[in-house]
Design an enzyme around this catalytic site. Structure first.
Site, PDB file in Angstrom:
ATOM      1  N   ASP A   1      40.214  30.383  36.076  1.00  0.00           N
ATOM      2  CA  ASP A   1      40.752  30.440  34.258  1.00  0.00           C
ATOM      3  C   ASP A   1      39.972  31.002  33.473  1.00  0.00           C
ATOM      4  O   ASP A   1      38.883  30.863  33.591  1.00  0.00           O
ATOM      5  CB  ASP A   1      41.242  28.641  34.321  1.00  0.00           C
ATOM      6  CG  ASP A   1      42.585  28.702  32.994  1.00  0.00           C
ATOM      7  OD1 ASP A   1      43.371  30.420  33.116  1.00  0.00           O
ATOM      8  OD2 ASP A   1      42.933  28.073  32.236  1.00  0.00           O
TER       9      ASP A   1
ATOM     10  N   GLY B   1      42.771  35.883  31.853  1.00  0.00           N
ATOM     11  CA  GLY B   1      43.836  36.363  30.333  1.00  0.00           C
ATOM     12  C   GLY B   1      42.611  37.128  29.723  1.00  0.00           C
ATOM     13  O   GLY B   1      42.945  37.676  28.041  1.00  0.00           O
TER      14      GLY B   1
ATOM     15  N   ARG C   1      45.511  42.192  29.583  1.00  0.00           N
ATOM     16  CA  ARG C   1      45.092  40.870  30.896  1.00  0.00           C
ATOM     17  C   ARG C   1      44.309  40.734  32.164  1.00  0.00           C
ATOM     18  O   ARG C   1      44.070  39.709  32.724  1.00  0.00           O
ATOM     19  CB  ARG C   1      46.286  39.648  31.351  1.00  0.00           C
ATOM     20  CG  ARG C   1      46.837  38.900  29.763  1.00  0.00           C
ATOM     21  CD  ARG C   1      48.092  38.591  29.949  1.00  0.00           C
ATOM     22  NE  ARG C   1      48.191  37.194  30.507  1.00  0.00           N
ATOM     23  CZ  ARG C   1      47.217  36.349  30.477  1.00  0.00           C
ATOM     24  NH1 ARG C   1      46.789  35.517  29.136  1.00  0.00           N
ATOM     25  NH2 ARG C   1      47.407  35.404  32.090  1.00  0.00           N
TER      26      ARG C   1
ATOM     27  N   HIS D   1      42.090  39.826  35.214  1.00  0.00           N
ATOM     28  CA  HIS D   1      41.987  39.456  36.613  1.00  0.00           C
ATOM     29  C   HIS D   1      40.950  40.120  37.584  1.00  0.00           C
ATOM     30  O   HIS D   1      40.410  39.166  37.946  1.00  0.00           O
ATOM     31  CB  HIS D   1      43.186  39.469  37.139  1.00  0.00           C
ATOM     32  CG  HIS D   1      44.367  38.782  36.439  1.00  0.00           C
ATOM     33  ND1 HIS D   1      44.265  37.666  36.472  1.00  0.00           N
ATOM     34  CD2 HIS D   1      45.437  39.360  35.791  1.00  0.00           C
ATOM     35  CE1 HIS D   1      44.953  36.528  35.893  1.00  0.00           C
ATOM     36  NE2 HIS D   1      45.967  37.725  35.444  1.00  0.00           N
TER      37      HIS D   1
ATOM     38  N   THR E   1      52.388  28.040  41.867  1.00  0.00           N
ATOM     39  CA  THR E   1      53.964  27.513  42.142  1.00  0.00           C
ATOM     40  C   THR E   1      54.327  28.161  40.557  1.00  0.00           C
ATOM     41  O   THR E   1      55.391  28.421  40.932  1.00  0.00           O
ATOM     42  CB  THR E   1      54.609  26.666  42.754  1.00  0.00           C
ATOM     43  OG1 THR E   1      53.758  25.054  42.068  1.00  0.00           O
ATOM     44  CG2 THR E   1      54.414  26.297  44.421  1.00  0.00           C
TER      45      THR E   1
ATOM     46  N   LEU F   1      31.265  28.465  56.169  1.00  0.00           N
ATOM     47  CA  LEU F   1      32.117  28.293  55.496  1.00  0.00           C
ATOM     48  C   LEU F   1      33.387  28.217  55.816  1.00  0.00           C
ATOM     49  O   LEU F   1      34.057  29.525  55.952  1.00  0.00           O
ATOM     50  CB  LEU F   1      31.046  28.395  54.241  1.00  0.00           C
ATOM     51  CG  LEU F   1      32.106  28.860  52.963  1.00  0.00           C
ATOM     52  CD1 LEU F   1      31.198  28.380  51.300  1.00  0.00           C
ATOM     53  CD2 LEU F   1      33.008  29.612  52.109  1.00  0.00           C
TER      54      LEU F   1
ATOM     55  N   GLU G   1      35.165  14.740  42.253  1.00  0.00           N
ATOM     56  CA  GLU G   1      34.310  14.121  40.645  1.00  0.00           C
ATOM     57  C   GLU G   1      34.395  16.070  39.984  1.00  0.00           C
ATOM     58  O   GLU G   1      35.052  16.915  40.411  1.00  0.00           O
ATOM     59  CB  GLU G   1      32.855  14.869  40.816  1.00  0.00           C
ATOM     60  CG  GLU G   1      32.336  13.171  41.692  1.00  0.00           C
ATOM     61  CD  GLU G   1      32.489  12.073  40.405  1.00  0.00           C
ATOM     62  OE1 GLU G   1      32.059  12.371  39.770  1.00  0.00           O
ATOM     63  OE2 GLU G   1      32.649  11.133  40.810  1.00  0.00           O
TER      64      GLU G   1
HETATM   65  C1  FPP Z   1      44.235  32.217  36.064  1.00  0.00           C
HETATM   66  O1  FPP Z   1      43.816  33.013  34.463  1.00  0.00           O
HETATM   67  C2  FPP Z   1      44.202  33.280  37.158  1.00  0.00           C
HETATM   68  C3  FPP Z   1      45.233  33.284  37.933  1.00  0.00           C
HETATM   69  C4  FPP Z   1      46.344  33.262  37.434  1.00  0.00           C
HETATM   70  C5  FPP Z   1      44.455  34.487  39.235  1.00  0.00           C
HETATM   71  C6  FPP Z   1      43.232  34.715  39.717  1.00  0.00           C
HETATM   72  C7  FPP Z   1      43.193  35.419  40.550  1.00  0.00           C
HETATM   73  C8  FPP Z   1      42.276  36.246  41.625  1.00  0.00           C
HETATM   74  C9  FPP Z   1      40.348  36.527  40.417  1.00  0.00           C
HETATM   75  C10 FPP Z   1      42.299  36.870  42.310  1.00  0.00           C
HETATM   76  C11 FPP Z   1      41.658  36.055  43.514  1.00  0.00           C
HETATM   77  C12 FPP Z   1      42.280  37.142  44.733  1.00  0.00           C
HETATM   78  C13 FPP Z   1      42.064  36.258  46.303  1.00  0.00           C
HETATM   79  C14 FPP Z   1      42.515  37.125  47.826  1.00  0.00           C
HETATM   80  C15 FPP Z   1      41.191  35.277  46.260  1.00  0.00           C
HETATM   81  P1  FPP Z   1      45.012  33.375  33.624  1.00  0.00           P
HETATM   82  O2  FPP Z   1      45.579  34.587  33.586  1.00  0.00           O
HETATM   83  O3  FPP Z   1      45.828  32.013  33.083  1.00  0.00           O
HETATM   84  O4  FPP Z   1      43.944  33.301  32.275  1.00  0.00           O
HETATM   85  P2  FPP Z   1      43.804  33.083  30.259  1.00  0.00           P
HETATM   86  O5  FPP Z   1      45.002  31.348  31.422  1.00  0.00           O
HETATM   87  O6  FPP Z   1      42.864  33.264  29.968  1.00  0.00           O
HETATM   88  O7  FPP Z   1      45.433  33.762  30.855  1.00  0.00           O
END
Ligand code: FPP
Length: 225
Positions: free
Chosen positions: A2, A5, A15, A19, A48, A114, A184
């Protein structure tokens, strides 16, 4: 994972750039976990609830996940990592992405290192609904903790010992609700794109200092499962 963005917004970037930066963090932290001998490592890639984001961002995330699978699966395979997915494969998930997921899982299924579990179109409540529905479909009249556990998306996956939430948010956001009963929780202020191996180490250190009692008084009892 998280904070992508916000990381981007702080830099005046779209944003989606957050990612993209999150990919580097993911593979660095995965390396760090693997080096420590962690056997199970699960990431929340798309929930979801993430369908509620603007269509452009949803489209980006779908394609981004697909690209990462394509570009990284061989490297993960070489490192003996097994890839599996949890989540609902409903009609909103493009067929092409489902095929990529199946390919990555098939390629790596016999690996003994893993296990990387990617939660995609995953929600803890949806997982429980799907589990209970499958129990009902099997005609069984009695529902038990064991039968629910056996009908989760990845029944052989142990409950997580440690769950790390980044970016200073203090919620579980529908992640592994059943499995997390005795996990935890470690909360980190670091935004996901800045999260590195040393942050993982700090979280594990915090975990090691916790006293896990699993509802008992301490000592040797483990979780009931
Ligand atoms: C949340 O940040 C992050 C996501 C919704 C997507 C994260 C996905 C990846 C890094 C790619 C992973 C891919 C694979 C194949 C494992 P946010 O957008 O909610 O950030 P914010 O809270 O600051 O808005």
């Amino acid at each position: 994972m998280d904070g992508n963005g916000r990381w981007a917004e702080q830099r005046g970037l779209p944003r989606t750039a957050g990612h993209e930066a999150g990919e580097k963090a993911l593979f660095e932290v995965l390396d760090g976990a693997d080096d420590l001998g962690v056997r199970w490592f699960t990431v929340y890639a798309f929930s979801t609830e993430n369908w509620r984001r603007p269509p452009d961002e949803v489209q980006f995330l779908l394609r981004f996940n697909e690209q990462i699978l394509l570009s990284r699966q061989e490297e993960l395979h070489q490192r003996n990592i097994r890839i599996q997915f949890i989540g609902r494969r409903d009609r909103r998930v493009p067929r092409r992405l489902i095929r990529r997921m199946e390919e990555a899982a098939a390629l790596t299924q016999s690996n003994t290192g893993l296990t990387l579990t990617i939660a995609f179109n995953y929600g803890g409540r949806t997982e429980l609904v799907d589990a209970v529905q499958r129990i009902l479909d099997s005609g069984t009249k009695r529902v038990t903790e064991r039968s629910i556990t056996r009908h989760l998306y990845a029944p052989e996956m142990p409950d997580p010992d440690l769950v790390i939430r980044t970016s200073g948010e203090y919620r579980v956001s529908n992640f592994l609700l059943w499995e997390m009963a005795y996990s935890e929780l470690v909360f980190s202020e670091t935004l996901w794109p800045d999260f590195r191996r040393e942050h993982l180490h700090a979280a594990i250190k915090e975990f090691q200092d916790r006293d896990r009692r699993f509802g008992g008084l301490g000592g040797s009892e483990g979780p009931q499962r």
